[in-house]
Design a protein around this motif. Sequence first.
Motif, PDB file in Angstrom:
ATOM      1  N   ALA A 179       0.819  -1.214   0.000  1.00  0.00           N
ATOM      2  CA  ALA A 179       0.000   0.000   0.000  1.00  0.00           C
ATOM      3  C   ALA A 179       0.851   1.261   0.000  1.00  0.00           C
ATOM      4  N   TRP A 190      -3.805  -1.588   6.353  1.00  0.00           N
ATOM      5  CA  TRP A 190      -4.252  -2.090   5.053  1.00  0.00           C
ATOM      6  C   TRP A 190      -4.331  -3.618   5.086  1.00  0.00           C
ATOM      7  N   ARG A 204      -8.693  -0.355   3.302  1.00  0.00           N
ATOM      8  CA  ARG A 204      -8.444   0.296   4.585  1.00  0.00           C
ATOM      9  C   ARG A 204      -9.527   1.327   4.824  1.00  0.00           C
TER      10      ARG A 204
END
Length: 237
Positions: A179, A190, A204
């Motif tokens: 991420a 995440w 997320r």
Amino acid sequence: MDPKTPAQQARAVARACRTASLATIMAGNPGHQPYASLVLVAFDHDAAPLLLISRLADHTKNILASDRVSLLCDGTVGLSEPLTGPRVSLLGMAEKTDEPRHRARYLARHPSAEMYAGFGDFAFYKIHVERAHIVAGFGKIHWLDDYLYAGDSAALAAAEADILQHMNTDHADAVQLYATKLLGKSGDGWSLCGIDAEGADLLRDGEVARLGFAKTIATAEEARVELVRLVKQARGS
């Protein structure tokens, strides 16, 4: 220049979307008028859209009367000049589905929907895409008859739940690197919410991010190899 084909670009744009605009044909009186509404969307392994909608909603009443629909997936969010960004229109037929995989993929992407997914008036629908239209930028406009991913995803689909659990439980640090280092996202927490032949979906706090693969995969072992390669890339960036 983007090395992906227009169909690959279209699938990438669509899969990155958490919401979409659903167009249906208005039923009743006055009928036959187009009606657009906002829906949460997920995608099957072939990139066909998945919806969870209530029969009390106008768009569902319209679908029950006429199953012809169009779905606009907007990839222009956050751009100062939205018309320079990518968007994809998917045209086809909406059909109610009881396939457990569709439910699992949708709820993994939209966990808050779990609270109403079991209500009697809600049902999952799959859109059988017949044509797609992608605008990928100035002069990059294509009608597509090959939007859907045509590769064999059966083995990967069967292993998906185990892959997600393993990555999120045992390799949360790797997912976080995907991420932040590869996708430029901020914040902690995440997780992977989906994996398919062409990439993985990260989640997320309601934000979805799409991580593309360098090549298509078809098995859990190929997924492992690609995910290891990506974490090495992230650590070296």
